[in-house]
Design an enzyme around this catalytic site. Structure first.
Site, PDB file in Angstrom:
ATOM      1  N   ASP A  36       0.615  -0.960  -0.365  1.00  0.00           N
ATOM      2  CA  ASP A  36       0.383   0.333  -0.156  1.00  0.00           C
ATOM      3  C   ASP A  36       1.176   1.283  -0.019  1.00  0.00           C
ATOM      4  O   ASP A  36       0.885   2.448  -0.945  1.00  0.00           O
ATOM      5  CB  ASP A  36      -0.925  -0.553   1.320  1.00  0.00           C
ATOM      6  CG  ASP A  36      -2.143  -1.253   1.298  1.00  0.00           C
ATOM      7  OD1 ASP A  36      -1.964  -2.073   0.773  1.00  0.00           O
ATOM      8  OD2 ASP A  36      -2.954  -1.035   1.484  1.00  0.00           O
ATOM      9  N   CYS A  43       2.447  -6.585   4.877  1.00  0.00           N
ATOM     10  CA  CYS A  43       1.664  -5.511   4.797  1.00  0.00           C
ATOM     11  C   CYS A  43       0.514  -6.069   4.705  1.00  0.00           C
ATOM     12  O   CYS A  43      -0.507  -7.087   4.937  1.00  0.00           O
ATOM     13  CB  CYS A  43       2.017  -5.500   3.248  1.00  0.00           C
ATOM     14  SG  CYS A  43       1.223  -3.478   2.723  1.00  0.00           S
ATOM     15  N   LYS A  92      -2.740  -6.209   2.800  1.00  0.00           N
ATOM     16  CA  LYS A  92      -4.315  -6.923   2.240  1.00  0.00           C
ATOM     17  C   LYS A  92      -3.212  -8.915   3.282  1.00  0.00           C
ATOM     18  O   LYS A  92      -4.302  -9.703   2.506  1.00  0.00           O
ATOM     19  CB  LYS A  92      -3.882  -7.097   1.283  1.00  0.00           C
ATOM     20  CG  LYS A  92      -5.082  -5.623   1.399  1.00  0.00           C
ATOM     21  CD  LYS A  92      -5.634  -4.608   1.524  1.00  0.00           C
ATOM     22  CE  LYS A  92      -6.039  -3.864   1.932  1.00  0.00           C
ATOM     23  NZ  LYS A  92      -5.329  -2.660   2.248  1.00  0.00           N
ATOM     24  N   CYS A 126       4.468  -0.482   8.173  1.00  0.00           N
ATOM     25  CA  CYS A 126       4.711   0.541   8.539  1.00  0.00           C
ATOM     26  C   CYS A 126       4.013   1.023  10.376  1.00  0.00           C
ATOM     27  O   CYS A 126       3.406   0.299  10.303  1.00  0.00           O
ATOM     28  CB  CYS A 126       3.478   0.918   7.450  1.00  0.00           C
ATOM     29  SG  CYS A 126       4.407   1.343   5.786  1.00  0.00           S
ATOM     30  N   GLU A 157      -6.942   3.865  -2.203  1.00  0.00           N
ATOM     31  CA  GLU A 157      -7.138   4.020  -0.110  1.00  0.00           C
ATOM     32  C   GLU A 157      -6.212   6.183  -1.474  1.00  0.00           C
ATOM     33  O   GLU A 157      -5.427   6.098  -2.090  1.00  0.00           O
ATOM     34  CB  GLU A 157      -5.513   3.885   0.564  1.00  0.00           C
ATOM     35  CG  GLU A 157      -6.192   2.524   1.301  1.00  0.00           C
ATOM     36  CD  GLU A 157      -4.936   2.174   1.871  1.00  0.00           C
ATOM     37  OE1 GLU A 157      -4.016   2.857   2.340  1.00  0.00           O
ATOM     38  OE2 GLU A 157      -5.048   1.141   2.932  1.00  0.00           O
ATOM     39  N   SER A 172      -5.784   5.024   4.397  1.00  0.00           N
ATOM     40  CA  SER A 172      -5.175   4.390   4.762  1.00  0.00           C
ATOM     41  C   SER A 172      -4.998   4.748   6.390  1.00  0.00           C
ATOM     42  O   SER A 172      -5.925   5.754   6.884  1.00  0.00           O
ATOM     43  CB  SER A 172      -2.698   4.993   4.826  1.00  0.00           C
ATOM     44  OG  SER A 172      -2.281   5.018   5.232  1.00  0.00           O
TER      45      SER A 172
END
Length: 536
Positions: free
Chosen positions: A61, A102, A104, A174, A424, A450
């Site tokens: 993403d 990540c 998904k 993230c 997003e 996001s």
């Protein structure tokens, strides 16, 4: 055939355990999965099983944000689920471990495991460490907001380059309570991941022992014959939603848990998120609404400490079973608070009295919309619509400083079908915040956000524009009213005028007429139902 790749008779007499890794070289989020898979396999072998590793896909993403590549993100959730389901059936595995990172990959892998209903569990690869920019901890959130500061003349080229190079210092997902960390924590409350395994950061030396322990645990599930259907209940969903609300987590949690409930045939409605969030205070001061990162949460006491605080407040179903073999209440009681930590508060003295998720309905969103109120966002806004037909057009207007205080940015044709893929909008929302308009501008879209988004940003508007939802009727200058306290999202038009405009509306020509995006657009449901794909 299996002898030909090195398996012995003894190996094949043992339970066969599929290890589904999401390793790729296209992002830091899953970059460490190859090593983790080897360690999980060591644990499986130690406990008497035979592991067989395979890969599934992942779309970053963060890397794809703000481009057409983001259309692939939500679609990838379905492909991940389908691929794990197919491998489980096609390889006749006795059990499964899903290594996730990540955004998904977490719900996608969970969906696949729930469909198979084998002894199985999820293992989160862990959060990235924060970067340093001018001696301050930064994450990908600050990079996107830096773009807005740069366009506003508040950051020079050198600083923008520097923060871009420093924000992501290695492997891991993230670092704030964005979608990956939100879903990882929620999966531990849900019960499909063992409590405490995901909190350990990606590059922390402790992760190796955790990985081996995951391998040993899946073999215990095999011996006990314990499958997800044996312990995942409606209470599991309530606990997971409470964890999202209590940590100011991502609005994507709404989309993903609706999808998971439909995999199990469990009744869950978009309004259930509102109900649970209203009674669940925010007890963790995490980015993007707060100050700290997922690494800080781990140092403070991790997921167990959050569970302990919610247990103390009577906010979770403590008897709900989990894949660890202990109830959520038992896991919560194992929580240990690090002396002097400031990341996690108590239910009696929370950072905010109600949780981060708010569901809105009204003339602009009859089937619902979602907003995150995790920080100090204002609850009301009234202003003229600035209507854009896609994300790129909206970003161009923001970047050119054509948005004014009081405006309501409306981005449509970005829903599950209309996008397709429900992109997003962090590029737009972060630019708005970076330009200093976070408290003066609102955004409404049938796309999504996001987990790093902050401000009065409303997504998942349903029905979406191509389904002739009222968002398709909006024109520049129409007055949009938002009232999060009352749960309302309205446009100041009469029902007759909305119907008149919708009758004249023609959706844009589909961008894809063949391939995966065309198939997805043909099969995907509304965001209010989790944007799942299903036979018509």
């Amino acid at each position: 055939m299996l002898h030909g790749i090195g398996f012995s008779d003894a190996d094949l007499q043992k339970p066969l355990v599929g290890v589904a890794s999401c390793w790729t070289e296209t992002m830091p989020c899953n970059y460490g999965h190859r090593r983790l898979a080897e360690l999980v396999k060591e644990g499986i072998r130690e406990a008497g099983g035979t592991p067989m590793e395979f890969n599934t896909i992942s779309v970053s993403d963060g890397v794809s944000m703000g481009t057409s590549a983001m259309k692939a993100s939500l679609v990838s959730r379905e492909v991940i689920a389908d691929s794990i389901e197919l491998m489980g059936h096609g390889c006749l595995f006795d059990a499964m471990v899903g290594i996730v990172g990540c955004d998904k990959t977490i719900p996608g892998s969970a969906m696949g495991l729930l469909r198979l209903d084998l002894p199985s569990l999820l293992f989160y690869g862990g959060s990235i460490a924060p970067g340093k920019f001018k001696d301050v901890d930064v994450t990908i959130q600050e990079v996107f907001e830096a773009v807005g500061k740069h366009s506003a003349g508040e950051m020079n080229d050198a600083d923008l380059s520097e923060i871009t190079h420093q924000a992501c210092p290695g492997a891991g997902a993230c670092g704030g309570q964005f979608t990956a960390n939100t879903m990882a924590l929620a999966m531990e409350f849900f019960g499909l991941a063992a409590m405490g395994t995901g909190s350990v950061p990606a590059t922390d030396p402790r992760k190796e022992d955790v990985a081996r322990g995951v391998g040993r645990r899946v073999m215990e599930l095999v011996r006990d014959g314990l499958r997800p259907s044996d312990f995942i209940t409606r209470f599991s969903f309530d606990n997971a939603i409470a964890s999202v609300a209590a940590t100011g987590g991502s609005t994507n949690g709404v989309l993903h848990f609706l999808a998971l409930a439909r995999e199990l045939g469990i009744e869950l409605d978009i309004d259930d998120f509102d109900r649970i969030s209203k009674k669940t205070p925010i007890v963790a001061d995490l980015k993007p609404g707060g100050q700290y990162t997922a690494v800080d949460l781990d140092a403070a006491g991790g997921a167990n400490l959050v569970a302990k605080r919610l247990l103390e407040g009577g906010l979770i179903h403590e008897n709900a079973a989990t894949v660890s073999g202990r109830t959520l209440g038992e896991e919560a009681k194992r929580g240990v608070e690090t002396s002097g930590q400031k990341v996690v508060s108590t239910a009696k003295e929370p950072f905010k009295k109600t949780g981060g998720l708010v569901i809105l309905r009204g003339s602009l969103a009859p089937d619902g919309a979602v907003v995150k109120m995790a920080g100090h966002e204002r609850a009301r806004h009234r202003g003229p619509a600035r209507v854009f037909e896609c994300e790129e057009d909206a970003f161009a207007a923001v970047d050119a400083r054509k948005i004014k205080k009081g405006d309501v940015i409306v981005i449509r044709h970005e829903g599950p079908r209309g996008g397709p893929g429900m992109r997003e909008m962090l590029g737009v929302t972060a630019a708005v915040v970076g330009q200093g308009f976070g408290e003066d501008v609102a955004l409404v879209t049938d796309g999504r956000f996001s987990g790093a988004t902050r401000g009065l940003m409303i997504g998942h508007v349903a029905p979406e524009a191509v389904a002739k939802g009222p968002i398709a009727a909006l024109r520049d200058g129409d007055v949009v009213t938002i009232d999060c306290d009352e749960g309302r999202l309205d446009v100041e038009l009469s029902p007759e005028e909305i119907e008149k405009r919708l009758a004249a509306y023609t959706p844009p020509k589909p961008q894809f007429e063949r391939g995966v995006f065309a198939k997805y657009a043909a099969l995907v449901s509304s965001a209010s139902e989790g944007a799942i794909t299903r036979p018509k």
